[in-house]
Design an enzyme around this catalytic site. Structure first.
Site, PDB file in Angstrom:
ATOM      1  N   GLN A 180       1.038  -1.322  -0.070  1.00 32.61           N
ATOM      2  CA  GLN A 180       0.063   0.079  -0.114  1.00 32.61           C
ATOM      3  C   GLN A 180       0.991   1.330   0.165  1.00 32.61           C
ATOM      4  O   GLN A 180       1.962   1.196   0.625  1.00 32.61           O
ATOM      5  CB  GLN A 180      -0.920   0.043   1.289  1.00 32.61           C
ATOM      6  CG  GLN A 180      -1.931  -1.016   1.270  1.00 32.61           C
ATOM      7  CD  GLN A 180      -2.686  -1.012   2.774  1.00 32.61           C
ATOM      8  OE1 GLN A 180      -1.873  -1.472   3.638  1.00 32.61           O
ATOM      9  NE2 GLN A 180      -3.992  -1.192   2.764  1.00 32.61           N
ATOM     10  N   ILE A 204      -5.140   9.298  -0.263  1.00 34.76           N
ATOM     11  CA  ILE A 204      -5.475   8.457  -1.329  1.00 34.76           C
ATOM     12  C   ILE A 204      -4.596   7.206  -1.119  1.00 34.76           C
ATOM     13  O   ILE A 204      -3.388   7.548  -0.666  1.00 34.76           O
ATOM     14  CB  ILE A 204      -5.011   9.132  -2.802  1.00 34.76           C
ATOM     15  CG1 ILE A 204      -5.951  10.339  -3.059  1.00 34.76           C
ATOM     16  CG2 ILE A 204      -4.891   8.263  -3.975  1.00 34.76           C
ATOM     17  CD1 ILE A 204      -5.344  11.274  -4.107  1.00 34.76           C
ATOM     18  N   GLU A 205      -5.069   6.106  -1.429  1.00 37.19           N
ATOM     19  CA  GLU A 205      -4.316   4.887  -1.329  1.00 37.19           C
ATOM     20  C   GLU A 205      -4.137   4.287  -2.676  1.00 37.19           C
ATOM     21  O   GLU A 205      -4.815   4.320  -3.481  1.00 37.19           O
ATOM     22  CB  GLU A 205      -5.118   3.860  -0.566  1.00 37.19           C
ATOM     23  CG  GLU A 205      -4.301   2.627  -0.293  1.00 37.19           C
ATOM     24  CD  GLU A 205      -5.288   1.407   0.373  1.00 37.19           C
ATOM     25  OE1 GLU A 205      -4.623   0.351   0.758  1.00 37.19           O
ATOM     26  OE2 GLU A 205      -6.246   1.813   0.515  1.00 37.19           O
ATOM     27  N   ILE A 206      -2.948   3.819  -2.905  1.00 38.25           N
ATOM     28  CA  ILE A 206      -2.634   3.084  -4.085  1.00 38.25           C
ATOM     29  C   ILE A 206      -2.123   1.446  -3.627  1.00 38.25           C
ATOM     30  O   ILE A 206      -1.291   1.575  -2.613  1.00 38.25           O
ATOM     31  CB  ILE A 206      -1.362   3.680  -4.962  1.00 38.25           C
ATOM     32  CG1 ILE A 206      -1.735   4.878  -5.366  1.00 38.25           C
ATOM     33  CG2 ILE A 206      -1.307   2.717  -6.136  1.00 38.25           C
ATOM     34  CD1 ILE A 206      -2.987   5.269  -6.280  1.00 38.25           C
TER      35      ILE A 206
END
Length: 205
Positions: A120, A131-133
């Site tokens: 993450q 915001i998470e990726i």
């Protein structure tokens, strides 16, 4: 004793998320250059400043704030436990390099479930929205039921094969056909994963 009928909820998918921002122009630039969104037309009947963006099967609607008092304070610390939106990513290293080139500060985390590791990235947009990726598609999506369903996808799949058909067939082989819970889980997971494949397809305009 009669069986209670469950009413179906006619939802289809997540359409968009909406953020109030200090500068629509600055936020549009961020979401286009950092996350690859594209600007799309918004209704001409709107009498307030804003912008619509779209990509990856989801929209982002930006609204210009009327006063600084209505905006959340910008956060100095990135806390992954705060409210956030999350995007799946096929190349975490490439995304990290892009964030570094753009000067976007981020923190990383790893979630482990059995032999699966989900990586993450967390960072803020210009207004402090989280915001998470992640590579969350590596984590099987299973309904909470007493069901032994376990996803086993062929690796790699034949180039000409339809990914959604591979999913349905693979899950069926691992389900207990005599179990109602298993049949329910098979159907639910097949729909979820088919949607994931559809959302990951390139979008053209």
């Amino acid at each position: 004793m009669g069986t209670e009928e469950v009413e179906e909820t006619p939802l289809v998918s997540l359409n968009h998320v909406s953020f109030v921002c200090r500068s629509v122009t600055q936020s549009v630039k961020f979401y286009k250059e950092v996350l690859g969104f594209v600007s799309i037309k918004r209704p001409s009947s709107f009498n307030f400043h804003g912008a619509w963006l779209f990509n990856y099967g989801i929209g982002i609607h930006l609204l210009q704030c009327n006063s600084e008092e209505g905006m959340p304070k910008k956060k100095a610390v990135i806390n992954p436990k705060e409210d956030h939106i999350s995007f799946q990513c096929s190349n975490m290293q490439a995304l990290m390099r892009k964030l570094e080139r753009k000067g976007v500060e981020y923190v990383t985390a790893v979630v482990e479930e059995g032999s699966v590791q989900v990586r993450q990235l967390f960072f803020h947009d210009p207004d402090g929205h989280m915001i998470e990726i992640c590579n969350c598609e590596d984590l099987p999506v299973l309904p909470l039921s007493s069901c032994p369903v376990k996803l086993k996808l062929p690796s790699p799949p034949p180039p000409a094969a339809d990914p959604s058909s591979l999913i349905v067939k693979t899950i069926s082989f691992n389900a207990d056909e005599e179990s109602p819970n298993a049949r329910c889980a098979v159907k639910a997971e097949a729909v979820i994963l088919e949607n994931l494949f559809a959302d990951m397809m390139p979008i053209s305009f």
